[in-house]
Design a protein around this motif. Sequence first.
Motif, PDB file in Angstrom:
ATOM      1  N   GLN A  61       0.802  -1.212   0.000  1.00  0.00           N
ATOM      2  CA  GLN A  61       0.000   0.000   0.000  1.00  0.00           C
ATOM      3  C   GLN A  61       0.837   1.265   0.000  1.00  0.00           C
ATOM      4  O   GLN A  61       0.352   2.339  -0.340  1.00  0.00           O
ATOM      5  N   SER A  62       2.093   1.158   0.395  1.00  0.00           N
ATOM      6  CA  SER A  62       2.962   2.318   0.480  1.00  0.00           C
ATOM      7  C   SER A  62       4.406   1.879   0.307  1.00  0.00           C
ATOM      8  O   SER A  62       4.736   0.711   0.552  1.00  0.00           O
ATOM      9  N   SER A  63       5.244   2.800  -0.157  1.00  0.00           N
ATOM     10  CA  SER A  63       6.658   2.480  -0.307  1.00  0.00           C
ATOM     11  C   SER A  63       7.356   2.381   1.040  1.00  0.00           C
ATOM     12  O   SER A  63       8.401   1.758   1.184  1.00  0.00           O
TER      13      SER A  63
ATOM     14  N   GLU B 293      -3.664  10.353   5.068  1.00  0.00           N
ATOM     15  CA  GLU B 293      -3.100  10.414   3.723  1.00  0.00           C
ATOM     16  C   GLU B 293      -3.401   9.155   2.920  1.00  0.00           C
ATOM     17  O   GLU B 293      -3.317   9.164   1.693  1.00  0.00           O
ATOM     18  N   HIS B 294      -3.738   8.061   3.608  1.00  0.00           N
ATOM     19  CA  HIS B 294      -3.968   6.789   2.931  1.00  0.00           C
ATOM     20  C   HIS B 294      -5.281   6.179   3.418  1.00  0.00           C
ATOM     21  O   HIS B 294      -5.779   6.510   4.486  1.00  0.00           O
TER      22      HIS B 294
ATOM     23  N   GLY C 280      -4.157   1.413   5.678  1.00  0.00           N
ATOM     24  CA  GLY C 280      -3.785   1.695   4.290  1.00  0.00           C
ATOM     25  C   GLY C 280      -2.339   2.060   4.090  1.00  0.00           C
ATOM     26  O   GLY C 280      -1.999   2.683   3.074  1.00  0.00           O
ATOM     27  N   VAL C 281      -1.437   1.655   5.005  1.00  0.00           N
ATOM     28  CA  VAL C 281      -0.043   2.084   4.908  1.00  0.00           C
ATOM     29  C   VAL C 281       0.960   0.934   5.011  1.00  0.00           C
ATOM     30  O   VAL C 281       2.148   1.180   5.253  1.00  0.00           O
ATOM     31  N   CYS C 282       0.546  -0.308   4.848  1.00  0.00           N
ATOM     32  CA  CYS C 282       1.503  -1.417   4.980  1.00  0.00           C
ATOM     33  C   CYS C 282       2.434  -1.455   3.766  1.00  0.00           C
ATOM     34  O   CYS C 282       1.984  -1.521   2.617  1.00  0.00           O
ATOM     35  N   ALA C 283       3.726  -1.435   4.039  1.00  0.00           N
ATOM     36  CA  ALA C 283       4.720  -1.407   2.975  1.00  0.00           C
ATOM     37  C   ALA C 283       5.261  -2.794   2.642  1.00  0.00           C
ATOM     38  O   ALA C 283       6.082  -2.929   1.727  1.00  0.00           O
TER      39      ALA C 283
END
Length: 241
Positions: free
Chosen positions: A22-24, A60-61, A87-90
């Motif tokens: 979901q995120s870098s 933000e996510h 919404g932020v698992c990299a």
Amino acid sequence: MNSAHKAVVQFCPLLARPARKQSSEFGGKVDQPTGSVFNIWYSKWAGGDRVNHNALDKAEHRCSIQNDCGYTRATKSSSFCIHFARGVCAKGPDCNFWHRIPLAIDRVPMAQDVFGRDRHRDERDDMGGVGSFEKDNRTLYVGQLGLEGGLEDTLYRHFIEWGEIEYLRLLKGKGVAFIRFKSRVSAEFAKEAMHCQSMDQNEVRVSSCYKYKPFRLSPLLLFLHLPQHSFKFSTNHSGPL
């Protein structure tokens, strides 16, 4: 895909694919300590100023089950990924936790929440935390909603993504709603997934918590971004919640 995912894929076909990153990198705003001493029992900082919830920033996510759900390295005993819910698992497929919503077959002990965090005997008095292991809290209180029409449909559409909804009631004219999920773990997942989120418009904020009692709102705050409206909350409400 391991054996644990193969056993669940019949109930959640999206697990047949690898989970999306979901995120870098793990994003989101890091909460700074609001006190000088950390209370382990209540899982909060003490001795500092109260948090100004009106000043919370919009997230933000946001987690999208249709786009983000998939298999990971989770096993049968693994908890759900709180970063995925936000919404932020990299890590994506390399994560050691589940990247899906809770299902009816899931069994989570009362001593823990759906993300594996320890619950406490008493609820926190600052409307935060993970709740009490003595109570099966399934209801979210959502406050400071806008007063425009069609809110029931909007709320249902945004919260049904996280689990089966058993009951939804909007107190018209008060900007208050109660959403009861069929299971506690779905309510816990929805709380984290909708924290600081917006719905259909560029909204400002909404507060929400688990479970409602007359004369007292029990803990676990959830903040959405919705229009701010001043209103008086009636302590004489006597609904089926």
